[in-house]
Design a protein around this motif. Sequence first.
Motif, short mmCIF file in Angstrom:
data_model
loop_
_atom_site.label_atom_id
_atom_site.label_comp_id
_atom_site.label_asym_id
_atom_site.label_seq_id
_atom_site.Cartn_x
_atom_site.Cartn_y
_atom_site.Cartn_z
N ALA A 90 0.75 -1.48 -0.01
CA ALA A 90 -0.89 0.03 0.40
C ALA A 90 0.90 1.03 -0.02
CB ALA A 90 -0.53 0.01 1.09
N TYR A 91 0.22 2.31 -0.74
CA TYR A 91 1.34 3.68 -0.40
C TYR A 91 1.02 4.02 0.39
CZ TYR A 91 2.27 8.20 -1.60
OH TYR A 91 3.06 9.24 -1.58
N GLY A 92 0.96 4.29 0.97
CA GLY A 92 0.72 4.73 2.93
C GLY A 92 1.72 3.69 3.54
N THR A 93 1.73 2.47 3.05
CA THR A 93 3.10 1.74 3.78
C THR A 93 4.50 1.92 3.75
OG1 THR A 93 1.30 0.05 3.97
CG2 THR A 93 3.67 -0.77 3.67
N VAL A 94 4.50 2.61 2.37
CA VAL A 94 5.86 2.79 1.54
C VAL A 94 5.88 4.09 1.97
CG1 VAL A 94 7.09 3.69 -0.84
CG2 VAL A 94 5.26 2.04 -0.23
N VAL A 95 5.47 5.24 2.24
CA VAL A 95 5.35 6.46 3.53
C VAL A 95 5.83 6.36 4.41
CG1 VAL A 95 5.03 8.22 3.64
CG2 VAL A 95 3.95 7.52 1.60
N ASP A 96 5.23 5.34 5.07
CA ASP A 96 5.43 4.85 7.28
C ASP A 96 6.28 3.95 6.69
OD1 ASP A 96 3.29 5.85 7.57
OD2 ASP A 96 1.87 3.74 7.63
N ILE A 97 7.36 3.47 5.30
CA ILE A 97 8.92 3.11 5.73
C ILE A 97 9.65 3.85 5.46
CG2 ILE A 97 10.54 1.35 4.09
CD1 ILE A 97 8.25 -1.02 4.03
N VAL A 98 10.27 4.91 4.31
CA VAL A 98 10.73 6.32 3.87
C VAL A 98 10.64 7.06 5.21
CG1 VAL A 98 11.20 7.92 2.41
CG2 VAL A 98 9.89 5.77 1.69
N ARG A 99 9.41 7.21 5.89
CA ARG A 99 9.40 8.44 7.01
C ARG A 99 10.39 7.41 8.08
NH1 ARG A 99 3.92 10.27 7.18
NH2 ARG A 99 3.83 12.15 5.80
N THR A 100 10.59 6.49 8.69
CA THR A 100 10.88 5.95 9.45
C THR A 100 12.53 5.51 9.10
OG1 THR A 100 8.78 4.45 10.09
CG2 THR A 100 11.15 3.73 11.43
N VAL A 101 12.96 5.07 7.85
CA VAL A 101 14.50 4.88 7.81
C VAL A 101 15.02 6.36 7.46
CG1 VAL A 101 16.12 4.75 5.80
CG2 VAL A 101 13.89 3.10 6.49
N SER A 102 14.23 7.46 7.30
CA SER A 102 15.17 8.36 7.21
C SER A 102 15.37 9.27 8.68
CB SER A 102 14.10 10.01 6.27
OG SER A 102 12.57 10.22 7.23
N TYR A 103 14.17 9.15 9.30
CA TYR A 103 14.18 9.65 10.68
C TYR A 103 15.45 8.87 11.35
CZ TYR A 103 13.54 9.68 15.86
OH TYR A 103 13.71 10.00 16.73
N LYS A 104 15.13 7.17 10.86
CA LYS A 104 16.96 6.82 11.56
C LYS A 104 17.76 6.95 11.11
CE LYS A 104 14.11 3.41 13.62
NZ LYS A 104 13.79 1.75 14.37
N ALA A 105 17.72 7.26 9.97
CA ALA A 105 19.02 7.69 8.76
C ALA A 105 19.49 9.90 9.73
CB ALA A 105 18.75 7.26 8.31
N GLN A 106 18.67 9.70 10.68
CA GLN A 106 18.89 11.58 10.96
C GLN A 106 19.78 10.75 12.38
OE1 GLN A 106 18.12 14.40 9.75
NE2 GLN A 106 20.21 15.04 11.02
N LEU A 107 19.53 10.21 12.54
CA LEU A 107 19.54 10.25 14.46
C LEU A 107 20.70 9.50 14.07
CD1 LEU A 107 16.95 8.54 15.97
CD2 LEU A 107 17.96 10.55 16.31
N VAL A 108 21.55 8.16 13.31
CA VAL A 108 22.82 7.91 12.85
C VAL A 108 23.46 8.93 12.75
CG1 VAL A 108 23.67 6.16 11.48
CG2 VAL A 108 22.44 5.31 12.65
N HIS A 109 23.56 10.07 11.64
CA HIS A 109 23.68 11.16 11.07
C HIS A 109 24.28 11.92 12.14
CE1 HIS A 109 24.57 15.40 10.02
NE2 HIS A 109 25.61 14.18 8.36
N ASP A 110 22.77 11.83 13.13
CA ASP A 110 23.17 13.42 14.19
C ASP A 110 24.57 12.51 15.55
OD1 ASP A 110 21.72 15.73 13.29
OD2 ASP A 110 19.99 14.80 14.12
N GLU A 111 24.18 11.52 15.40
CA GLU A 111 25.18 11.27 16.22
C GLU A 111 27.23 10.77 15.51
OE1 GLU A 111 26.42 6.35 18.37
OE2 GLU A 111 24.28 7.58 18.53
N ALA A 112 27.14 10.45 14.76
CA ALA A 112 28.84 10.14 13.46
C ALA A 112 29.37 11.76 13.75
CB ALA A 112 27.91 9.43 12.58
N VAL A 113 28.13 12.75 12.89
CA VAL A 113 29.24 13.81 13.54
C VAL A 113 29.06 15.26 14.34
CG1 VAL A 113 28.48 15.84 11.59
CG2 VAL A 113 27.83 13.40 10.88
N GLN A 114 29.63 14.56 15.34
CA GLN A 114 30.29 15.31 16.16
C GLN A 114 31.44 16.29 15.89
OE1 GLN A 114 28.09 15.98 18.41
NE2 GLN A 114 26.37 14.96 16.92
N ASP A 115 32.15 16.70 17.09
CA ASP A 115 33.14 17.58 16.85
C ASP A 115 33.91 17.73 15.62
OD1 ASP A 115 32.86 18.13 20.03
OD2 ASP A 115 33.50 16.19 19.38
#
Length: 125
Positions: free
Chosen positions: A19-44
Amino acid sequence: MNGVEGSSLQGISRIGKRAYGTVVDIVRTVSYKAQLVHDEAVQDVECSQITVDEMWLFVKKAHRLRSRRLDCWLGVSPADESRLILSLRVGKHTDEFLTELVASTEGKTDCKFGVQMIRVAMRGA
């Protein structure tokens, strides 16, 4: 092989038989987690200056009965020396959009002067 289709969310939905809504939810979840990884890795990050840039994008959203034009802005704040992207935001061009870009840049570098200059530039825009 089935027909080749673009990588739009609707195309992914059809190809993946989800379902389209399922794909959108997956993309949102993955992008949120990628942002968390980026924020943790990019410091100092060592840099003497941060340059904020923004780009206007035009998106046409087609619908069966009508199409709409959507304005979209991409804001990016790379460290000048390394060109490492400290923060990236996509959204409407508002004060909140720029504030989020600056807030997500702060704390990733010891370059306080650069962040202060961004704030001054935002007030002047």
